[in-house]
Scaffold this motif. Structure first.
Motif, mmCIF file in Angstrom:
data_model
loop_
_atom_site.group_PDB
_atom_site.id
_atom_site.type_symbol
_atom_site.label_atom_id
_atom_site.label_comp_id
_atom_site.label_asym_id
_atom_site.label_seq_id
_atom_site.Cartn_x
_atom_site.Cartn_y
_atom_site.Cartn_z
ATOM 1 N N SER A 46 39.480 43.696 44.603
ATOM 2 C CA SER A 46 39.747 42.333 44.150
ATOM 3 C C SER A 46 41.034 41.847 44.779
ATOM 4 N N ALA A 48 43.143 38.049 46.457
ATOM 5 C CA ALA A 48 43.284 36.606 46.244
ATOM 6 C C ALA A 48 42.612 35.779 47.335
ATOM 7 N N SER A 53 39.214 40.676 50.399
ATOM 8 C CA SER A 53 38.400 41.583 49.582
ATOM 9 C C SER A 53 37.329 42.258 50.428
ATOM 10 N N PHE A 400 46.442 42.788 44.749
ATOM 11 C CA PHE A 400 45.089 43.254 44.991
ATOM 12 C C PHE A 400 44.929 44.612 44.326
ATOM 13 N N GLU A 506 37.789 39.562 34.097
ATOM 14 C CA GLU A 506 37.888 38.203 34.645
ATOM 15 C C GLU A 506 38.128 37.167 33.548
ATOM 16 N N LYS A 551 48.138 33.530 39.264
ATOM 17 C CA LYS A 551 47.159 34.155 40.166
ATOM 18 C C LYS A 551 47.123 35.643 39.887
ATOM 19 N N ASN A 553 44.742 39.435 39.844
ATOM 20 C CA ASN A 553 43.594 40.198 40.339
ATOM 21 C C ASN A 553 43.594 41.559 39.664
ATOM 22 N N ALA A 566 39.017 38.249 39.464
ATOM 23 C CA ALA A 566 39.963 37.452 40.234
ATOM 24 C C ALA A 566 40.217 36.150 39.502
ATOM 25 N N GLY A 572 40.442 33.581 45.107
ATOM 26 C CA GLY A 572 40.126 34.995 45.153
ATOM 27 C C GLY A 572 38.772 35.325 44.559
ATOM 28 N N PRO A 574 36.265 39.115 43.874
ATOM 29 C CA PRO A 574 36.100 40.558 44.092
ATOM 30 C C PRO A 574 34.920 40.832 45.015
#
Length: 577
Positions: A46, A48, A53, A400, A506, A551, A553, A566, A572, A574
Motif C-alpha cells: 500500500s 500513496a 504500489s 508505504f 481502509e 494521507k 497507508n 490507502a 493511493g 493498495p
C-alpha cells in the motif's frame, strides 16, 4: 488555486510563516464510505501512488521480501511522487521479519558541518520566515534514504540489489503525470523556480508553464542516477559524481547557497535504533525511537486512553473525540520539550514510554471537561534544564506498508519535507528541506532546546511508522502517515479505528481527523466531526473546522491473508496478489 494556512503553523503558533498547500492535493473532506482498500491477498503493498504500489508488487511476485518490495516502492515514489519523498530525502523503517526480532532503522537526514544553532535566524537574530528559510541550500540535510535502503537490504533483503531498481528506472523513462503531481508542480513554483535551474527545466515547459496532468514525463537524469546506484551500490550515492552533484547544487543554489561538503555526504550512516514498544489493552504497539517522536507519541496517546471505554463510547460519540483530543495535547507537549537527536541531547525515551508515567498523565484527563493547560510532564531520566519549543514540521511526506507471503511485514515513512523540499533538484531527484524541522530559535531564556541545529545532528520528526501485534504476538497491522506534525495523531486514530471500533484498515484510515496541540483544536472540515463542534465547545474546547493535510497507508492481517488500505483523500491504492 485554493490554499489554506498549513496546520503546523496554525496549531503550533510558531514564529515562522507557514507554507500553504493545495487544498485538493493530498487532503480534503472524505466521507465514511470513501475508502481505498482491497484484499485479502497473500501479499500486498500500500503506497500513496498506485504506480508505486505496483512497483513493489512486481518485486513480491518475483520472490522478493517485504524489505525488497519496500525499497522498490521508495525508489518508484522518487519518480512518481517527487513532491513528497525520494532518494534526496530520508525516513524511518519499522520491520518485523517472520522469524526474528523487530528492527528499526533511522535514515533521517543530517545537518552539514557548516550548520549552526543560528542557522535560521536573520540579521536581527529573529527566526526567518519559513519559506525564505526552506527554499534553497540552507535547509538541505544530507539525504538518508539510500543508506536506509542498503541497511534494510543487508538485513532482510532477498533479491539482488540491482533488481529492486528496475521498476523505478522504467517509470523514469516515461509515465503520465497524475492530477495530484500536476497540482503540486503548479503550486511549487515559489520554490522550484526560485531555488535552482534543474527543477525549472524538469517540471516546467520552455515558456515556464507547469507541466499539466497527463503529460508523459521523462526524467532521464534520474534514470541514469538510479542505474548507477543499482550497478555500483549505495556508495555510488554518497561518493563520486552523484555526491559531487548534491554538493554543487546546494553550494551554488540561487537561494541560500550553503557550503555542504563531499565529506558531509560521505560521512552519512543510517542508524539501527531500538524500537519503542508498549501495550494498549491486549495489544503490543511498536514504533520508531528518537529522533522520531512517533514511537513515544503514538504510545502515549493510546496508553493515556486505555482506562476509558473507547470501544463502548464508539466513533459517533463526541466524548470519544474529546478524550482523544486531551490525550493528544499531553503527548504533543511532551514531544515539544523532550524529543531530539539522542546522539546530541539526553532524551528520556524509556521514561516517556513507561506505563506508570503514562497512567499518571492519563489521570489529568477528565471525560467531561477540557483541562485548562496541557503541560509537558517530568518522565524518569529527564534532564532538568530543558525548555519547550515547537518546530516547523510541515505537511508533506509519504508512507508505504508491505506484507509478503512469508509473513514479513514493514512500514516505512519517507520524506523530502515540504512540497518539493528545498526546491533544488540534483541529478534528477529533489533535495529535501529537512533542516527546517529544527527549532528556528535555538534557545529560550538562555536554555537550549532539544531540537536546536548542530552539525551532524538529525532533526526531530513526527514520522510514525507503527506495527501492532495481537495478544499472541502476531503482527496484525502496519501503518504510517504523511502530514507533518499531524502524523502522530493520524496513526493513533487509525489504530483506534481498527482495535477499538473494529473497522477494516481502509475504513479506519478514512475516519475523519481531529488534531489538538496546545490550546488549539482542529476538526476535519466536511466530516461528521464538524457536527460535533457544539458538543466539543460545551466541554471547553474552541474547535475550528478546517481542511487538514492527511494521507495514510497500511496493511492489516485478516482471515485469508492481508488487506491493504490507502487514504482516499489522495490517489493511493493498495496492490496485491
Amino acid at each position: 488555486m485554493i490554499r489554506f494556512t498549513l496546520l503546523a503553523a496554525s496549531l503550533l503558533a510558531t514564529a515562522a510563516a507557514a507554507q500553504p498547500i493545495p487544498k485538493d492535493a493530498d487532503s480534503g473532506p472524505v466521507q465514511a464510505a470513501s475508502t481505498a482498500g482491497a484484499g485479502p491477498f497473500k501479499a500486498v503493498v500500500s503506497a500513496a501512488n498506485p504506480m508505486a504500489s505496483e512497483a513493489g508488487l512486481s518485486i513480491l511476485k518475483q520472490g522478493g521480501s517485504a524489505a525488497d518490495a519496500a525499497i522498490a516502492t521508495m525508489l518508484a515514489l522518487t519518480v512518481v511522487e517527487p513532491q513528497s519523498s525520494g532518494i534526496g530525502g530520508g525516513g524511518f523503517i519499522v520491520y518485523q521479519p517472520a522469524k526474528g526480532a523487530l528492527g528499526t532503522i533511522d535514515g533521517r537526514e543530517t545537518a552539514p558541518g557548516v550548520a549552526s544553532p543560528k542557522q535560521f535566524l536573520d540579521e536581527a537574530g529573529k527566526p526567518m520566515p519559513f519559506m525564505k528559510a526552506a527554499t534553497g541550500g540552507r535547509s538541505v540535510g544530507v539525504p538518508g534514504n539510500v543508506a536506509l535502503a542498503a541497511e534494510a537490504h543487508k538485513r532482510w533483503g532477498k533479491l539482488p540489489w540491482a533488481k529492486l531498481f528496475e521498476p523505478a528506472i522504467r517509470l523514469a523513462e516515461g509515465f503520465a503525470i497524475s492530477p495530484t503531481m500536476a497540482r503540486f508542480i503548479a503550486f511549487g513554483q515559489d520554490s522550484l523556480k526560485v531555488a535552482g535551474p534543474e527543477g525549472r527545466a524538469l517540471y516546467y515547459d520552455k515558456d515556464g508553464a507547469p507541466l499539466p496532468a497527463g503529460t508523459i514525463f521523462r526524467n532521464d537524469k534520474l534514470a541514469a542516477t538510479l542505474r548507477t546506484i543499482a550497478a555500483q551500490g549505495p556508495d555510488a550515492f554518497y561518493k563520486g559524481p552523484i555526491a559531487q552533484g548534491i554538493v554543487q547544487t546546494v553550494s551554488s543554489a540561487e537561494a541560500n547557497p550553503t557550503a555542504m561538503t563531499l565529506a558531509d555526504v560521505a560521512a552519512y550512516q543510517a542508524k539501527v535504533r531500538e524500537p519503542v514498544c508498549g501495550t494498549y489493552r491486549q495489544y503490543k504497539v511498536c514504533g520508531m525511537g528518537p529522533p522520531s517522536s512517533g514511537g513515544t507519541g503514538v504510545l502515549a496517546m493510546l496508553k493515556q486512553l486505555e482506562r476509558f471505554d473507547i470501544a463502548g463510547l464508539g466513533k459517533d460519540n463526541p466524548v470519544s473525540w474529546h478524550l482523544f483530543a486531551e490525550s493528544q495535547r499531553l503527548a504533543y507537549a511532551d514531544r515539544e520539550k523532550w524529543i531530539g537527536d539522542p546522539g546530541f541531547v539526553a532524551v528520556p525515551t524509556k521514561g516517556l514510554a513507561d506505563p506508570a508515567y503514562l497512567t499518571a498523565r492519563s489521570g489529568l484527563i477528565n471525560a467531561g471537561t477540557r483541562m485548562a493547560k496541557a503541560a509537558a510532564g517530568m518522565p524518569a531520566g529527564a534532564p532538568m534544564a530543558r525548555v519547550t519549543a515547537a518546530d516547523n514540521e510541515v505537511a508533506g511526506t509519504t508512507n508505504f506498508a508491505v506484507a509478503d507471503t512469508a509473513g514479513n511485514i514493514t512500514t516505512w515513512t519517507s520524506t523530502v519535507e515540504k512540497s518539493f523540499g528545498s526546491g533544488l533538484v540534483s541529478n534528477g531527484f529533489v533535495l529535501n528541506n529537512e533542516l527546517t524541522d529544527f527549532n528556528f530559535a535555538p534557545e529560550d531564556q538562555g536554555v537550549l532546546t532539544a531540537n536546536h541545529v548542530q552539525p551532524g545532528k538529525r532533526p526531530r520528526s513526527a514520522m510514525s511508522p507503527t506495527i501492532v501485534y495481537d495478544a499472541k504476538g502476531q503482527p496484525i497491522l502496519a501503518i504510517g502517515a504523511a502530514g507533518g506534525v499531524t502524523i502522530i495523531a493520524q496513526v493513533t486514530k487509525a489504530i483506534i479505528g481498527v482495535l477499538d471500533w473494529g473497522l477494516p484498515v481502509e475504513q479506519a484510515i478514512a475516519l475523519p481527523q481531529l488534531i489538538a496541540i496546545g490550546d488549539r483544536l482542529s476538526v476535519e472540515k466536511g466530516t461528521f466531526l464538524e457536527t460535533m463542534i457544539p458538543a466539543l465547545t460545551a466541554m471547553g474546547h474552541q474547535p475550528v473546522a478546517t481542511a487538514l493535510p492527511l494521507k495514510l497507508n497500511g496493511v492489516q492481517r485478516v482471515a485469508g491473508g492481508w488487506r491493504g488500505g490507502a487514504d482516499a483523500r489522495g490517489e493511493g491504492r493498495p496492490a496485491g496478489y
